[in-house]
Design an enzyme around this catalytic site. Structure first.
Site, PDB file in Angstrom:
ATOM      1  N   GLU A  23       0.842  -1.204   0.000  1.00  0.00           N
ATOM      2  CA  GLU A  23       0.000   0.000   0.000  1.00  0.00           C
ATOM      3  C   GLU A  23       0.871   1.246   0.000  1.00  0.00           C
ATOM      4  OE1 GLU A  23      -2.225  -0.807   3.641  1.00  0.00           O
ATOM      5  OE2 GLU A  23      -4.017  -0.405   2.470  1.00  0.00           O
TER       6      GLU A  23
ATOM      7  N   ASP B 233     -10.212 -11.141   4.943  1.00  0.00           N
ATOM      8  CA  ASP B 233     -10.544 -12.480   5.446  1.00  0.00           C
ATOM      9  C   ASP B 233     -11.751 -12.350   6.356  1.00  0.00           C
ATOM     10  OD1 ASP B 233      -9.411 -12.394   8.491  1.00  0.00           O
ATOM     11  OD2 ASP B 233      -8.172 -11.191   7.167  1.00  0.00           O
TER      12      ASP B 233
HETATM   13  N1  SAH Z   1       1.491 -11.449   6.566  1.00  0.00           N
HETATM   14  C1  SAH Z   1       1.448 -10.059   6.856  1.00  0.00           C
HETATM   15  C2  SAH Z   1       1.115  -9.884   8.287  1.00  0.00           C
HETATM   16  C3  SAH Z   1      -0.201  -9.371   8.414  1.00  0.00           C
HETATM   17  S1  SAH Z   1      -0.542  -9.095  10.074  1.00  0.00           S
HETATM   18  C4  SAH Z   1       2.770  -9.404   6.580  1.00  0.00           C
HETATM   19  O1  SAH Z   1       3.677 -10.095   6.238  1.00  0.00           O
HETATM   20  O2  SAH Z   1       2.869  -8.175   6.693  1.00  0.00           O
HETATM   21  C5  SAH Z   1      -2.136  -8.634   9.918  1.00  0.00           C
HETATM   22  C6  SAH Z   1      -2.426  -7.273   9.421  1.00  0.00           C
HETATM   23  O3  SAH Z   1      -3.692  -7.339   8.817  1.00  0.00           O
HETATM   24  C7  SAH Z   1      -2.520  -6.268  10.532  1.00  0.00           C
HETATM   25  O4  SAH Z   1      -2.168  -4.993  10.024  1.00  0.00           O
HETATM   26  C8  SAH Z   1      -4.004  -6.320  10.899  1.00  0.00           C
HETATM   27  O5  SAH Z   1      -4.454  -5.019  11.241  1.00  0.00           O
HETATM   28  C9  SAH Z   1      -4.706  -6.816   9.641  1.00  0.00           C
HETATM   29  N2  SAH Z   1      -5.668  -7.930   9.750  1.00  0.00           N
HETATM   30  C10 SAH Z   1      -6.237  -8.517   8.668  1.00  0.00           C
HETATM   31  N3  SAH Z   1      -7.041  -9.516   9.033  1.00  0.00           N
HETATM   32  C11 SAH Z   1      -6.996  -9.589  10.384  1.00  0.00           C
HETATM   33  C12 SAH Z   1      -7.595 -10.471  11.346  1.00  0.00           C
HETATM   34  N4  SAH Z   1      -8.393 -11.465  10.982  1.00  0.00           N
HETATM   35  N5  SAH Z   1      -7.309 -10.280  12.653  1.00  0.00           N
HETATM   36  C13 SAH Z   1      -6.472  -9.273  13.022  1.00  0.00           C
HETATM   37  N6  SAH Z   1      -5.869  -8.428  12.148  1.00  0.00           N
HETATM   38  C14 SAH Z   1      -6.117  -8.571  10.850  1.00  0.00           C
END
Ligand code: SAH
Length: 253
Positions: free
Chosen positions: A13, A217
């Site tokens: 982003e 998700d």
């Molecule tokens: N794999 C990603 C990590 C994502 S961590 C990486 O390598 O950067 C999750 C991020 O998505 C956080 O910013 C959170 O705010 C958001 N997020 C998306 N789905 C989520 C969920 N089910 N529970 C908590 N945070 C979620």
């Protein structure tokens, strides 16, 4: 001169935003790279939020203290909790709560001690502007994503939602956990890991804040094998288009 802070949760982003800022200068503070430049005539400081409440709160504090940001917008992805909140929809937060804050019995559950509140409001004007930009973008999703991507991710008629977003230091990835969250906070549309913390910092500084989250998700057991692809091909394109529409609709001051 107004300064707009843009916090992106994802590298992809931020990269998309920086591609729109031809003159950005990097300033490093607290191990973070802040990018100062212009976009559609506005002075913008763009930064990666980092993940989790404390990291995001630190990033927000630096934006407000060092860069005198007077409007802060957060973009990222989130898990859908509301029953009709589907993958590919976008939620514009009207208020934010830390779902893992619990100082009971000293304070009511979710209330942030000494604030007398659990919920931090997003700025109503920003919410209206961003919801309108989101509606425009989602109404024309085919143009921004392409038919192939829409089909690959099974996205049809993506919707804009406005309402409660909840944050905590946990990636919610089981139906059992999301069920518990729905019971505790029935109004919650989406769950993520930063928004309520940034909202609290903005509340402390009296700076208008809003957050826009693409649903990546459903916060359940369904393994999201294509999380990275979803970020790259859907969420970061939505974020870019929404921010761009929003900035175009605002008169630079
Ligand atoms: N794999 C990603 C990590 C994502 S961590 C990486 O390598 O950067 C999750 C991020 O998505 C956080 O910013 C959170 O705010 C958001 N997020 C998306 N789905 C989520 C969920 N089910 N529970 C908590 N945070 C979620």
């Amino acid at each position: 001169m107004a300064v707009i802070g843009i916090m992106s949760a994802m590298h992809e982003e931020l990269a998309a935003v920086l591609a729109q800022m031809p003159d950005e200068q990097r300033v490093s503070v607290a191990g973070r790279d802040f990018w100062v430049g212009h976009w559609h005539g506005h002075t913008v400081v763009a930064v990666l939020s980092r993940i989790g409440k404390v990291a995001a709160a630190t990033t927000a504090t630096v934006l407000l203290e060092r860069f005198q940001v007077d409007t802060l917008v957060f973009t990222g992805v989130a898990g859908g909790l509301g029953l009709n909140v589907r993958v590919g929809d976008v939620v514009v937060a009207t208020g934010l709560v830390q779902h893992d804050m619990d100082a009971s019995p000293l304070f009511p559950r979710h209330e942030v001690p000494l604030y007398g509140r659990a919920r931090f409001e997003a700025d109503a004007t920003l919410v209206a502007q961003l919801a309108s930009a989101t509606q425009q973008v989602l109404g024309d999703a085919e143009r921004y994503l392409g038919l192939e991507t829409l089909a690959q991710f099974h996205l049809s008629r993506p919707q804009t939602h406005q309402g409660l977003v909840i944050s905590g230091d946990r990636f919610v990835a089981t139906s059992a956990e999301s069920h518990v969250l729905r019971q505790a906070l029935p109004d919650a549309l989406a769950v993520e890991m930063e928004g309520a913390a940034v909202a609290q910092v903005c509340h402390d500084y009296g700076v208008p804040f809003a957050a826009v989250r693409t649903i990546s998700d459903r916060a359940d057991d369904e393994a999201h094998t294509d999380f990275t692809r979803f970020i790259r091909e859907v969420a970061s394109r939505y974020s870019l288009a929404i921010l761009s529409q929003w900035l175009l609709s605002r008169q630079p001051v």
